[in-house]
Design a protein around this motif. Structure first.
Motif, PDB file in Angstrom:
ATOM      1  N   THR A 253     -24.183  79.109 -24.735  1.00  7.33           N
ATOM      2  CA  THR A 253     -25.548  79.272 -24.216  1.00  7.33           C
ATOM      3  C   THR A 253     -26.085  77.944 -23.688  1.00  7.33           C
ATOM      4  OG1 THR A 253     -25.972  81.121 -25.709  1.00  7.33           O
ATOM      5  CG2 THR A 253     -27.906  79.998 -24.808  1.00  7.33           C
ATOM      6  N   GLN A 254     -25.813  76.868 -24.444  1.00  4.68           N
ATOM      7  CA  GLN A 254     -26.251  75.542 -23.987  1.00  4.68           C
ATOM      8  C   GLN A 254     -25.592  75.196 -22.651  1.00  4.68           C
ATOM      9  OE1 GLN A 254     -25.241  72.920 -27.216  1.00  4.68           O
ATOM     10  NE2 GLN A 254     -26.911  73.650 -28.542  1.00  4.68           N
ATOM     11  N   ASP A 257     -27.071  77.416 -19.940  1.00  6.84           N
ATOM     12  CA  ASP A 257     -28.440  77.000 -19.636  1.00  6.84           C
ATOM     13  C   ASP A 257     -28.439  75.760 -18.740  1.00  6.84           C
ATOM     14  OD1 ASP A 257     -31.346  77.311 -20.178  1.00  6.84           O
ATOM     15  OD2 ASP A 257     -31.082  75.290 -21.026  1.00  6.84           O
ATOM     16  N   THR A 261     -28.628  78.520 -15.706  1.00  8.23           N
ATOM     17  CA  THR A 261     -29.964  79.105 -15.866  1.00  8.23           C
ATOM     18  C   THR A 261     -31.016  78.361 -15.046  1.00  8.23           C
ATOM     19  OG1 THR A 261     -29.355  79.755 -18.102  1.00  8.23           O
ATOM     20  CG2 THR A 261     -31.690  79.828 -17.548  1.00  8.23           C
ATOM     21  N   LYS A 262     -30.989  77.004 -15.112  1.00 10.96           N
ATOM     22  CA  LYS A 262     -32.006  76.205 -14.402  1.00 10.96           C
ATOM     23  C   LYS A 262     -31.941  76.467 -12.899  1.00 10.96           C
ATOM     24  CE  LYS A 262     -33.636  71.448 -13.852  1.00 10.96           C
ATOM     25  NZ  LYS A 262     -33.415  70.026 -14.226  1.00 10.96           N
ATOM     26  N   ASN A 265     -33.315  80.021 -12.020  1.00  9.90           N
ATOM     27  CA  ASN A 265     -34.784  80.085 -12.105  1.00  9.90           C
ATOM     28  C   ASN A 265     -35.437  79.347 -10.937  1.00  9.90           C
ATOM     29  OD1 ASN A 265     -35.130  81.725 -14.352  1.00  9.90           O
ATOM     30  ND2 ASN A 265     -34.808  80.017 -15.781  1.00  9.90           N
ATOM     31  N   GLN A 278     -39.256  84.150 -15.475  1.00 12.06           N
ATOM     32  CA  GLN A 278     -38.063  83.325 -15.657  1.00 12.06           C
ATOM     33  C   GLN A 278     -36.970  84.154 -16.338  1.00 12.06           C
ATOM     34  OE1 GLN A 278     -38.007  79.519 -14.998  1.00 12.06           O
ATOM     35  NE2 GLN A 278     -39.388  80.573 -13.595  1.00 12.06           N
ATOM     36  N   ASN A 280     -33.507  84.211 -18.871  1.00 14.68           N
ATOM     37  CA  ASN A 280     -32.849  83.458 -19.948  1.00 14.68           C
ATOM     38  C   ASN A 280     -31.442  84.016 -20.111  1.00 14.68           C
ATOM     39  OD1 ASN A 280     -32.482  81.685 -22.132  1.00 14.68           O
ATOM     40  ND2 ASN A 280     -32.959  83.349 -23.557  1.00 14.68           N
ATOM     41  N   CYS A 282     -27.813  83.960 -21.914  1.00 15.04           N
ATOM     42  CA  CYS A 282     -27.210  83.457 -23.162  1.00 15.04           C
ATOM     43  C   CYS A 282     -25.900  84.170 -23.445  1.00 15.04           C
ATOM     44  CB  CYS A 282     -28.171  83.621 -24.336  1.00 15.04           C
ATOM     45  SG  CYS A 282     -28.661  85.332 -24.652  1.00 15.04           S
TER      46      CYS A 282
END
Length: 670
Positions: A253-254, A257, A261-262, A265, A278, A280, A282
C-alpha cells in the motif's frame, strides 16, 4: 454399526422383487489393524455394483443421495412407470383403494461387542429377549393428504376426452400434487417415527468422476484441501500467514500510494475542476484470495515438471478420485466414530482409464486409503461402494480382495431392474471356498469370465480352435452380431465348475464341450472311429456332471439346465465325433478352404489320408486320425482357417451341427 442393505420398492426401474442391494461390513481402521499384521485390505470390504449401461446402477446411488442428502427431493420421474400404469388402470375402473408411493427399507447392522452409539436408532430397535443384531428402517414417500389427491383423480378421470390416456392423466396429477407427498419413517412394527431423518444416522459422500478437461481441476481440488488444512489443522500457521499478509499489504500500500495514488489523484483534479473526490488505492491480499490460487498442480516425471493439462486423462482421473478421498478423510470428524454410518461411493471410475489402470484400480485405492489413514491416525469407519461396467475393475476386486463377496450384479429383465447378489457361496460349486475348484475359478475369471456380468450371453469353449473361429460365425448372424456375446476359453472340460455362478447371474450360457469317448489302446493306435455308443463311456467331466452318468448311450442331446445348455458332437456320416477338429473336418470334407489348409499344414498326412486320386470322403472316415495328427498344430489350423475366411471368396466351411444348435439356442435365449 454399518449399512447392511437397502431395498428399493417401485423406485424408477426397480419393482417389488429382486430389489435388495447388500453392502460389505466395515470395521474401523484401528480394529482391522489389530486383526492383521499387514495393511488393511480395503478391497475385501469394497461393495461393487456392476452391470451394463441403463441397468440401474446409478439409480441405487441416487436413491442413497436423495434419502440422505436431499430429503424429500423425490418427483414424478422417481415412480416406476409400470407401477403407475397399474394404478391408473385401477382408477379407470373406479377402484381408488391404491395410492402411489415409493418405499425403501434400510437395514443397519449392529456389531456385536462394539460400543455403537444407538441414540439415533432407539425408536427403531425391537424390544425383546433376542439380542439385536440389526435394525430395519422403513421409509415411504407417500401422500399426506389422501382425500385431496383422490378428489383430483376422480375429477380428471371423469373428463370425457377423445384420446383418454390413464397413465398420462395420473402422471399429470402426481406432478401437480407432488407437494402433498412426504418422506415418512417407520419402525419394524409399522409405527411412524417422528422428527427423524436418515442423515441423523447416515453420512453419504458421493465421489464424482469430475470433468477434468478444463486443465485445472486438480489444482482446484488440492487448493481446497490445503485451504481446509490451514483453517482446521494448522490454524497457528494460518494466523502467522495472515500476520505476514498484513505486513505485505502495508508495504504494498505504501508503494502504491507513493508510486500511483498521488499521480492518479492529481490527474482527477485536472479532469474534474474543483472536485474534492480523492481515491485511495491499497493492497488487499487476503488468506481466502491467496488460497483460491495457491496451488499449481504439476506431474513430476524424471527431472521434468509437466503441467496438469498435458497429462493423460486416465491418470488425472485417478488423482482426482484420490484428491477427493484426501478431502473426505481430512474433514472426517473424530466424533463421528461409530455414531454414524459412513458411506462413500465412486461412480464408474473407469472413465478415461486404460485397461491396465482399471485392473489395478482397487489396489490403488487400497494403497491410498492405507497411507492416508496411517498418516492421519484416524478411526475412519467407512464403507466404500463402487459402481462400474468394467470387467477389469471386477477382476481387480476379486484378485486383490480374494473374494466374490459383496458384488451386486444389476441386470434388466422384462423392463425392470433386477439385483442379484454374488458371493463365494453362490460362485463355488459346493459352497466350500477352500476347495480346488474355487481356487481355479478365482484365477480363471481373470481371463474373460467376468465379462459375463456385462454380456447378453456367454459361450464356453474348450480349446483354441473354437475360440478363434466361432466369433467369425457369430459376426455373420444378424441376430447375434449386434449383441455382446462373451466367448470364454476353458482349455479343458472344466466349464461345469461355473454352474452355480451362471445360474446365479441368469445369463444365457452355452457350454460347448467334446464328447470324449473312452477308447482302447488298439482304437487309439489304429485311429479307429466310433460307429456305436453301446457300452461306451465319456471321460468328459462336464457331460458327466450335468447328466450324472458316463454312459453315453443314456445321454440326450443337448443337456439343458435352467439358463445353461451343454452341446457336444453327434453323428457325422454315421460316425460319432469326439472333438471340434474331427467334427469340423468331417462336416467340411469336400470344402476347398479346409482341404487347402490341411494340405498346407500336413502335406504328407494329407496325401496319406485323401489318397491319389483324391477321395474327399476319406476326410470324414478318417477324421479321428486328422484330430490326432493336428493335436500339436491346433493354433496353426485355426488361424489358417480364419485367415482364409477373412481374405478368400470361396465357399466358407459350415459349422458342425452341434455348434449351429448352440448358436440357435443363444439366439432364442436372448
Amino acid at each position: 454399526m454399518y449399512f447392511k442393505a437397502i431395498k428399493l420398492h417401485n423406485f424408477r426401474k426397480f419393482r417389488t422383487t429382486e430389489n435388495v442391494i447388500e453392502l460389505a461390513d466395515a470395521e474401523s481402521y484401528e480394529k482391522r489393524k489389530q486383526d492383521v499384521s499387514e495393511d488393511v485390505n480395503v478391497a475385501s470390504t469394497v461393495t461393487l455394483v456392476v452391470g451394463k449401461n441403463n441397468a440401474g446402477k446409478t439409480t441405487i446411488i441416487q436413491a442413497l443421495d436423495k434419502l440422505v442428502n436431499r430429503n424429500d427431493k423425490f418427483g414424478l420421474k422417481d415412480f416406476n412407470i409400470d407401477y403407475l400404469k397399474e394404478i391408473a388402470q385401477k382408477y379407470q375402473l373406479g377402484d381408488f383403494s391404491t395410492l402411489p408411493s415409493i418405499e425403501f427399507e434400510v437395514v443397519i447392522g449392529l456389531d456385536k461387542g462394539k460400543d455403537d452409539y444407538v441414540t439415533n436408532i432407539i425408536p427403531f430397535l425391537t424390544i425383546g429377549g433376542v439380542e439385536t443384531t440389526q435394525v430395519v428402517i422403513s421409509i415411504k414417500f407417500e401422500l399426506t393428504e389422501e382425500e385431496a389427491f383422490i378428489n383430483a383423480v376422480k375429477t380428471a378421470f371423469r373428463k370425457e376426452k377423445k384420446n383418454f390416456n390413464p397413465l398420462y392423466e395420473l402422471s399429470n396429477i402426481i406432478e401437480d400434487k407432488i407437494s402433498l407427498f412426504k418422506l415418512n419413517y417407520y419402525n419394524a412394527r409399522g409405527k411412524k417415527v417422528e422428527k427423524f431423518k436418515l442423515n441423523q444416522l447416515v453420512e453419504f459422500v458421493p465421489i464424482l468422476v469430475t470433468n477434468i478437461e478444463s486443465g485445472n481441476a486438480l489444482s482446484a481440488a488440492f487448493n481446497r484441501i490445503v485451504k481446509y488444512r490451514y483453517e482446521n489443522t494448522f490454524s497457528a500457521d494460518k494466523e502467522q500467514i495472515e500476520s505476514d499478509l498484513d505486513s505485505i499489504n502495508e508495504k504494498l500500500t505504501q508503494n502504491i500510494d507513493a508510486t500511483h495514488t498521488k499521480d492518479i489523484n492529481t490527474s482527477l483534479g485536472k479532469i474534474i475542476s474543483g472536485n474534492s473526490v480523492q481515491v485511495n488505492l491499497c493492497a488487499d491480499i487476503t488468506f481466502r484470495k491467496l488460497m483460491e490460487n495457491l496451488i499449481r498442480y504439476e506431474y513430476v516425471e524424471g527431472d521434468k515438471n509437466i503441467p496438469e493439462n498435458q497429462f493423460g486423462l486416465g491418470y488425472s482421473n485417478l488423482m482426482m478420485i484420490i484428491a477427493q478421498l484426501i478431502d473426505y478423510i481430512e474433514k472426517y470428524p473424530e466424533s463421528s466414530f461409530n455414531s454414524k454410518v459412513n458411506l462413500i461411493s465412486i461412480e464408474e471410475p473407469e472413465t478415461h482409464m486404460h485397461p491396465q489402470m482399471q485392473e489395478l484400480f482397487i489396489q490403488y485405492i487400497n494403497d491410498a486409503v492405507n497411507i492416508l489413514l496411517e498418516a492421519k491416525d484416524k478411526h475412519v469407519n467407512s464403507q466404500l461402494i463402487i459402481t462400474t461396467h468394467s470387467s477389469h475393475i471386477v477382476n481387480s476386486k476379486i484378485q486383490t480382495g480374494g473374494t466374490f463377496n459383496n458384488i451386486n450384479y444389476i441386470t434388466e429383465r422384462e423392463g425392470k431392474s433386477v439385483s442379484i447378489l454374488l458371493n463365494d457361496k453362490a460362485v463355488t460349486p459346493t459352497g466350500n471356498d477352500a476347495e480346488e475348484q474355487f481356487k481355479f475359478i478365482k484365477k480363471h475369471i481373470k481371463f474373460g469370465v467376468s465379462d459375463a456380468l456385462f454380456s447378453d450371453a456367454v459361450i464356453f469353449v474348450e480349446g483354441i480352435t473354437e475360440n478363434a473361429i466361432l466369433p467369425y460365425y457369430i459376426a455373420a448372424e444378424s441376430k447375434l452380431n449386434h449383441r455382446y456375446i462373451t466367448i470364454v476359453k476353458i482349455d479343458g472340460a472344466h466349464a461345469f465348475v461355473y454352474e452355480n455362478m451362471l445360474k446365479t447371474l441368469g445369463v444365457p450360457a452355452a457350454i460347448i464341450t467334446d464328447l470324449d469317448i473312452e477308447r482302447s489302446d488298439v482304437e487309439k493306435k489304429g485311429y479307429i472311429s466310433i460307429n456305436s455308443l453301446v457300452d461306451r463311456k465319456t471321460t468328459n467331466k462336464t457331460i458327466e456332471h450335468f447328466f450324472g452318468t458316463k454312459d453315453i448311450e443314456k445321454i440326450t442331446w443337448p443337456i439343458t439346465c435352467e439358463n445353461i445348455a451343454v452341446f457336444f458332437q453327434d453323428c457325422v456320416d454315421s460316425l460319432y465325433r469326439t472333438s471340434f477338429e474331427e467334427a469340423f473336418i468331417a462336416t467340411n470334407k469336400k470344402n476347398i478352404m479346409v482341404n487347402d489348409v490341411l494340405k498346407e499344414i500336413k502335406p504328407r498326412i494329407y496325401t496319406e489320408i485323401v489318397g491319389d486320386p483324391v477321395n474327399y470322403d476319406n476326410n470324414s472316415s478318417m477324421a479321428y486320425k486328422w484330430q490326432r495328427k493336428l493335436s500339436d498344430s491346433k493354433s496353426e489350423f485355426s488361424s489358417s482357417i480364419l485367415y482364409k475366411l477373412l481374405v478368400e471368396d470361396g465357399d466358407a466351411p459350415v459349422l458342425p451341427k452341434y455348434l449351429q444348435d448352440a448358436l440357435e439356442y443363444i439366439k432364442k435365449a436372448i
